[in-house]
Scaffold this active site. Structure first.
Site, PDB file in Angstrom:
ATOM      1  N   HIS A  85       0.864  -1.205   0.075  1.00 33.83           N
ATOM      2  CA  HIS A  85       0.124   0.143   0.178  1.00 33.83           C
ATOM      3  C   HIS A  85       0.824   1.241  -0.099  1.00 33.83           C
ATOM      4  CE1 HIS A  85      -3.210  -2.863   0.548  1.00 33.83           C
ATOM      5  NE2 HIS A  85      -2.207  -3.205   1.544  1.00 33.83           N
ATOM      6  N   GLU A 122      -1.970   0.479   7.807  1.00 33.87           N
ATOM      7  CA  GLU A 122      -0.957  -0.528   7.231  1.00 33.87           C
ATOM      8  C   GLU A 122       0.001  -0.125   6.239  1.00 33.87           C
ATOM      9  OE1 GLU A 122      -1.451  -4.499   4.340  1.00 33.87           O
ATOM     10  OE2 GLU A 122      -3.235  -3.263   4.724  1.00 33.87           O
ATOM     11  N   HIS A 177       2.846  -7.173   4.415  1.00 32.76           N
ATOM     12  CA  HIS A 177       1.279  -6.624   4.657  1.00 32.76           C
ATOM     13  C   HIS A 177       1.006  -6.797   6.249  1.00 32.76           C
ATOM     14  CE1 HIS A 177       0.076  -5.743   0.704  1.00 32.76           C
ATOM     15  NE2 HIS A 177       0.968  -6.591   0.174  1.00 32.76           N
ATOM     16  N   GLU A 259       1.446 -11.650   5.834  1.00 31.06           N
ATOM     17  CA  GLU A 259       0.413 -10.823   6.579  1.00 31.06           C
ATOM     18  C   GLU A 259       0.787 -11.006   8.107  1.00 31.06           C
ATOM     19  OE1 GLU A 259      -1.900  -9.061   5.622  1.00 31.06           O
ATOM     20  OE2 GLU A 259      -2.553  -9.743   3.692  1.00 31.06           O
TER      21      GLU A 259
END
Length: 295
Positions: A85, A122, A177, A259
Site C-alpha cells: 500500500h 497498514e 502486509h 500478513e
C-alpha cells in the site's frame, strides 16, 4: 493485507476497500490478505495494488541504498521488498481504481489497506518494517530494492510491483502486509503462489521455490516474534496458497506475501504498533530470506 489484489469480499469473509468504495464510504476499512470481515473507522492513507494503465510519476529517490554494501553471506544476492500500500492512495481514488491485467483476469491497480482502531495504517506499518528489513539484509551484503519508498503519489500498481522484482532478477521477493480481519482473528500467515497459467501469468517455475521461501519465513517469524500462526487462514500451518493475487501471478521470481498480524484485533494491534515487536518481525523475515538464499 496484500494490497496488490485484495481478497474478494466473500473470501474468508473479509471485505476489501477499493477506490470506488472509499469514495462512497467515510467509515470503512479494508482487510488485507486473507482473513475474516471487519468494519471500522476509515484509516489514514495506506494501501497497495498494481495497474498497468495509470502511470504514476517516476520515483524521486533511489529505491536502493546509496552507501557501499558490506561483504557478507548474501553478497551478490538481490532481494526486492514490496511495502504493501501507499499512504496517499486514498487521495487518488480514480487512479487506483483503474483495472490492471493480472494474467487470469483484471483487478484494481491498488487499494488503501487497513488500519488499527486507533488509526495506525497498514501503509505506515509496512514501510517501517520494510526499512528495518532492508537494513538487516544489507548488513549481510544483499542488494535490496524497494518497490516504493513513500516517494510517489499513489501505487505502484500490482503489475508494476511484480515487474520490479522480475526486472531486478531478484533471488527473492517479499511483500509486507498486515491484515484487516474481524476481531478475534489473530496471528500471521504467509501467502504463496498456486499454479496459475493464463495470459502473461505462468507460475509453474516459481511455485516450489516460493513455497520453500514462505516456509522458511513462517518458521523463523514464529520463533522470533512469538506470534502464532493465523487461527483463521491456512489451517494453522502459517501458509496460504493463493491464485488470485496479481503480485504473485505475474512474478517470474520466487515471491511471497506475509500478513504479519490482524490490525483489527486489539491484541494483534498491540504488537503491530510496538517498535520493538516490528524489529523482531523484520528479523524473522530477514532470517527466513537469508536461510532460503543460503540453502
Amino acid at each position: 493485507m496484500p494490497y496488490d489484489d485484495r481478497i474478494p469480499p466473500t473470501r474468508h469473509g473479509r471485505p476489501l476497500l477499493t477506490a470506488a468504495a472509499l469514495a462512497a464510504l467515510s467509515l470503512t476499512v479494508a482487510g488485507c490478505g486473507g482473513g475474516g470481515s471487519a468494519s471500522a473507522t476509515q484509516p489514514r492513507p495506506g494501501s497497495s495494488a498494481a495497474p498497468s494503465t495509470p502511470a504514476a510519476p517516476a520515483p524521486t529517490s533511489s529505491p536502493t541504498s546509496a552507501k557501499p554494501l558490506p561483504k557478507g553471506p548474501l553478497t551478490g544476492r538481490t532481494v526486492v521488498i514490496d511495502p504493501g500500500h501507499n499512504p496517499r492512495n486514498r487521495d487518488h481514488t480514480r487512479e487506483i481504481n483503474q483495472q490492471v491485467d493480472i494474467g487470469t483476469g483484471r483487478k484494481e491497480c491498488d487499494t488503501t489497506g487497513t488500519a488499527t482502531n486507533a488509526g495506525y495504517t497498514e501503509a505506515e506499518f509496512t514501510l517501517d518494517v520494510s526499512h528495518r528489513l532492508r537494513t538487516l539484509l544489507e548488513s549481510q551484503g544483499a542488494k535490496v530494492v524497494l518497490t516504493h519508498d513513500d516517494d510517489r503519489p499513489f501505487g505502484p500498481c500490482i503489475d508494476e510491483r511484480a515487474r520490479t522484482g522480475n526486472e531486478a532478477g531478484a533471488d527473492a521477493v517479499v511483500s509486507v502486509h498486515a491484515d484487516g480481519s474481524a476481531a478475534g482473528n489473530r496471528g500471521f500467515h504467509v501467502i504463496v503462489p498456486g499454479r496459475v497459467r493464463g495470459g502473461t501469468a505462468d507460475t509453474a517455475k516459481i511455485v516450489e521455490p516460493s513455497r520453500e521461501l514462505g516456509t522458511r519465513i513462517a518458521g523463523l517469524f514464529l520463533s522470533t516474534t512469538g506470534s502464532a500462526y493465523s487461527n483463521y487462514v491456512g489451517d494453522n500451518t502459517g501458509l496460504d496458497t493463493r491464485e488470485d493475487l496479481g503480485g504473485l501471478n505475474l512474478s517470474t521470481v520466487p515471491k511471497v506475501f506475509i500478513e504479519c498480524g490482524n490490525m483489527r484485533d486489539p491484541k494483534d494491534a498491540a504488537v503491530l504498533t510496538s517498535a520493538e515487536w516490528r524489529q523482531k518481525a523484520a528479523h524473522g523475515i530477514a532470517d527466513g530470506i537469508s536461510g532460503y538464499l543460503k540453502g
